[in-house]
Structures are given as C-alpha cells and as structure tokens.
Design an enzyme around this catalytic site. Sequence first.
Site, PDB file in Angstrom:
ATOM      1  N   CYS A 102       0.833  -1.202   0.000  1.00  0.00           N
ATOM      2  CA  CYS A 102       0.000   0.000   0.000  1.00  0.00           C
ATOM      3  C   CYS A 102       0.873   1.259   0.000  1.00  0.00           C
ATOM      4  O   CYS A 102       1.587   1.525  -0.952  1.00  0.00           O
ATOM      5  CB  CYS A 102      -0.993  -0.036   1.154  1.00  0.00           C
ATOM      6  SG  CYS A 102      -2.383   1.103   0.930  1.00  0.00           S
ATOM      7  N   HIS A 124      -3.648  -5.450   0.987  1.00  0.00           N
ATOM      8  CA  HIS A 124      -3.463  -5.816   2.387  1.00  0.00           C
ATOM      9  C   HIS A 124      -3.874  -7.276   2.568  1.00  0.00           C
ATOM     10  O   HIS A 124      -4.767  -7.774   1.882  1.00  0.00           O
ATOM     11  CB  HIS A 124      -4.333  -4.943   3.292  1.00  0.00           C
ATOM     12  CG  HIS A 124      -3.944  -3.503   3.301  1.00  0.00           C
ATOM     13  ND1 HIS A 124      -2.807  -3.040   3.915  1.00  0.00           N
ATOM     14  CD2 HIS A 124      -4.547  -2.409   2.755  1.00  0.00           C
ATOM     15  CE1 HIS A 124      -2.723  -1.736   3.772  1.00  0.00           C
ATOM     16  NE2 HIS A 124      -3.769  -1.322   3.070  1.00  0.00           N
TER      17      HIS A 124
END
Length: 497
Positions: free
Chosen positions: A336, A436
């Site tokens: 991310c 994630h």
Amino acid sequence: MRRLHPFMLAGTGSDVGKSVLAAALCRILLQDGYHPAPFKAQNMSLNSYATPEGLEIGRAQAVQAEAAGIPCHTDMNPVLLKPNSDQISQVVLNGRPIGNSSAYDYFRRGGREELRLAVCSAFDRLSARYHPIVMEGAGSIAEINLRDRDIVNMPMARYAGADVFLVADIDRGGVFASAYGSVMLQTPEDRRRIKGIIVNKFRGDIRLFEEGRRLMEEKCGVPVLGVIPYFHHIQIEEEDSVELEQKHCRAVSGKVNVAVVKLVHMSNFTDFDRLERDERVHLYYTDRPDELLKADIVLVPGSKATIDDLRGLWRTGMAEAIIKTASSGKTVMGICGGYQMMGMEVADPDGVEGTALRTDGLGLLPVRTVIGSEKITRQVEYRFCGSEVLCRGYEIHMGHTAAAVASAPVPPLNRMADGTMDGCYLHRRCMGTYIHGILDNPAFLDFLLGPYVGPSVCEPAEDYAVYKNRQYDLLAAHVRSHMDMQKFYRILSSEDV
C-alpha cells in the site's frame, strides 16, 4: 431462547482490552446459541478493513464480527476517525470518507446531531438483524468535559438501553482509583446503568485479588463479574499500535529475519501478524538503519501520511538503509503506502494528506504515485506472479500508481480476478502491492520466503482462517473460565434495565 439486553464494554481508559473482550464475548454468545454482532459507534484507528460491499470500518470490529461468525458491515462502526497527524483525522462515515477534521473542529463544530443520528440509525439497523449487540465504548467513560458531545460511550448506551460493564486494566496500576472514579463521575442515571466490572490483564496468583475484589464491589457498588488473567498463548489481532512497542525490535540469528519499517503513521500493521507465528521467521519492527541492514527481508508498510512518512525515512537515514538492503540482494517489498514509497515519486497536488506536496520516492520500482481524493476500498481475489493459486486480500488506499515512464509498462505482481493488474514486480526480491492481507496467503508467504529457506524446508502452512477460528475459541474459553457467566446472563435477561 431468552431475550438479552444489548450491552456495552466501557473502559476506565484506552488500551484496557475492550476490543479483545468484545471479541471473546461475541464468540461465547455464538457458542451459546445466540446471533451476536459487534458495534462501536465511533472508532479512532489506522487499522481498518474493507467490508464485502467495499466500504471501510475499523479492523477491531471486523475481527469481532469474525469471532461472531458473521460478515462485517459498516453498521458495526459507522464513524471511523483515521489520524493523519496529531491534530487532523480523516472522518469516515458509513464506510466512506467525508473529509478531514481537526480534533477541535470535530468536537466543537455543528453537525454533532447529524453524527449522532447516523450512529443511532446504524445501531437500529444492526439490532434488527442480530441479538444481542455487543457494544464497545471508546477510551475512558469519565471524560466529563466531552459528555455533551459524546456519541460513543454512555449517551450511546442510554439510546440502546444497554447494560454497561466497566473494563479496568489492573496491569497498569491504579485499578481501584480508575474503577471507582469512572463509576462516581457518572450522572446518577448513567451510574445505575453500570451493572458490573471486569478486571482485565491480571498477572500472578489470582487468589491474591480475592480481598481486592470484595473491596472493589464495596466501594463501587456493583459486582466484579470477572478477573481476566493476562495471556500470551492466544493470538488475537490488536487494534492499537501501542502494542508494537512490545514487539521485537532487533534481528536474531538462526531464522529468516524479516524487518518491518516502523513508520510514524503506520497503518494496517496487522498485515504482518501471520509472520509472527511462522517458525521460519523472526519478525521485528525497527526505525534504526543499523538494525534494518541486518534483515533478510524488509517490508515497507502502509501509511496514513505517505509523504510525511517518506520524508521521515529520508531525514533519519532509513531510506538509504532500505536502498542499500535492496542493492545488496536482499528482499524489499512494499504494501500500500509502502509500495507508493518504493517508486520514483509521490505527489499530492490537491493536498489530500494535508499540504500539497511532492517528494522523491526510494527509486526501487519504476512507478510514480499521485495521491487522489477517491478512496478505493474493496475485497479482492487474485493470482500472483504467474501462480495459479487463488489468493484473497483487500485494498484501502487513496492514490493512483502508474509507470514513471509512459513508454515503459509496469510488470505487475498480481492478476486480479476481474482481469486488472496490481502492483509492480521488478524481480523476486523487489516488489510492491496495494493488497493488504497478501501475507495471510500461505502460497505467497512461501514465495516470499523461498529464496531463504529453500523448497525442501518450506512446509505447508495451516489455513489462516482455521487458525484464527481456533484462537477465538481459545479466547472464549479463557474469558469464560474467569467470568461469572451465570451472573452475566442474569443481568442481561433481567427486567431491570
């Protein structure tokens, strides 16, 4: 089956263990034949999760929903505050960001009644589908200066008609004063709503607290429902980054050393929980260049303030250490915000994270990121790097990452189920992704560790969902054995609310 009141776990302070106890009681109620659901009207956390509908809630409520055996939903956490700095937070309402706010403006400005209506409506929808509702307060219930603006603690309990159980942390000391003060600082109406105390995080011989239990009941005027011992043998995802301070911070010999770069604004640190129970791995968190250089694998995590954290890496020498790690042939992977940092540049022309800024990236991946106002939140299925194993994860990010040079396409790390691509795969030891939970997938974890352990050493990893369910059962057994469950149920089914 008897009808139970909704109930709230309210705290004498922050980090007293309310979230974990809520997960335990969700699992206990499920085991006992009920259909519970968690609820926290307002949460402040950088650990968030994407619901099946592609909306955002606090990770703790997603964990509690998992313990309750149900899909998570925004009604379980209608207001989420995600700090960008010490004073500014992004406000997420019903799963969608509605802007940034200072703490002063959030608590002082108009609009509190609109938020109150939103959280009450979410509770009503949830309570129409589940029973009972396991509510969680926020911080201390004795912040009397914020009482008229509170939408998460006692005013929410009053609206829900909930019984309140006060959670007090004995490990930090001052448990009698904190419990007594929390009870006595309530209005008479709210004080009557507190039906019991749960003393949490006890260390040592529990028999030594028998007199303390009697004195607490005498002083506070409510029963002590349980004294819950501190535990280390059960692994439940933690919500608060304060837990990171208790984790390893140095490399060791004899295992694959995996270092997570410790960012000031680190988000979704639960991405790395799976590594903590892998026998092949020693996981540690560090903000020291010398310790980072000892790692075999460096993981750059997500951030709620990517540019600020990236500038911090350059300022402290951590950026040079990450680059040196990569150039020495070790593995560097970004997730991310960490993926964004590994590129050539991160720009925020509209000032989404605060002031409009740009800064040089680490230069490890041939990509450039522009932070945007649109937030992507979704659960995903994908296959990585030519593998045919279907993996799962979720995305929560603001920003678009593309090739730094338009004529040089980015080699993707992941092929999504919808045909789109994710991330950048430069080679086996340098990659980044927006996904994630990627490390929760055994196939990808073996892929990441493969260069260091070899195929003959890699053993099939236990399914993570099976492992987590076993942990919820262990947690439920632990709490059940140290709480007076008969009294607990008697309170929840009493006609005296």
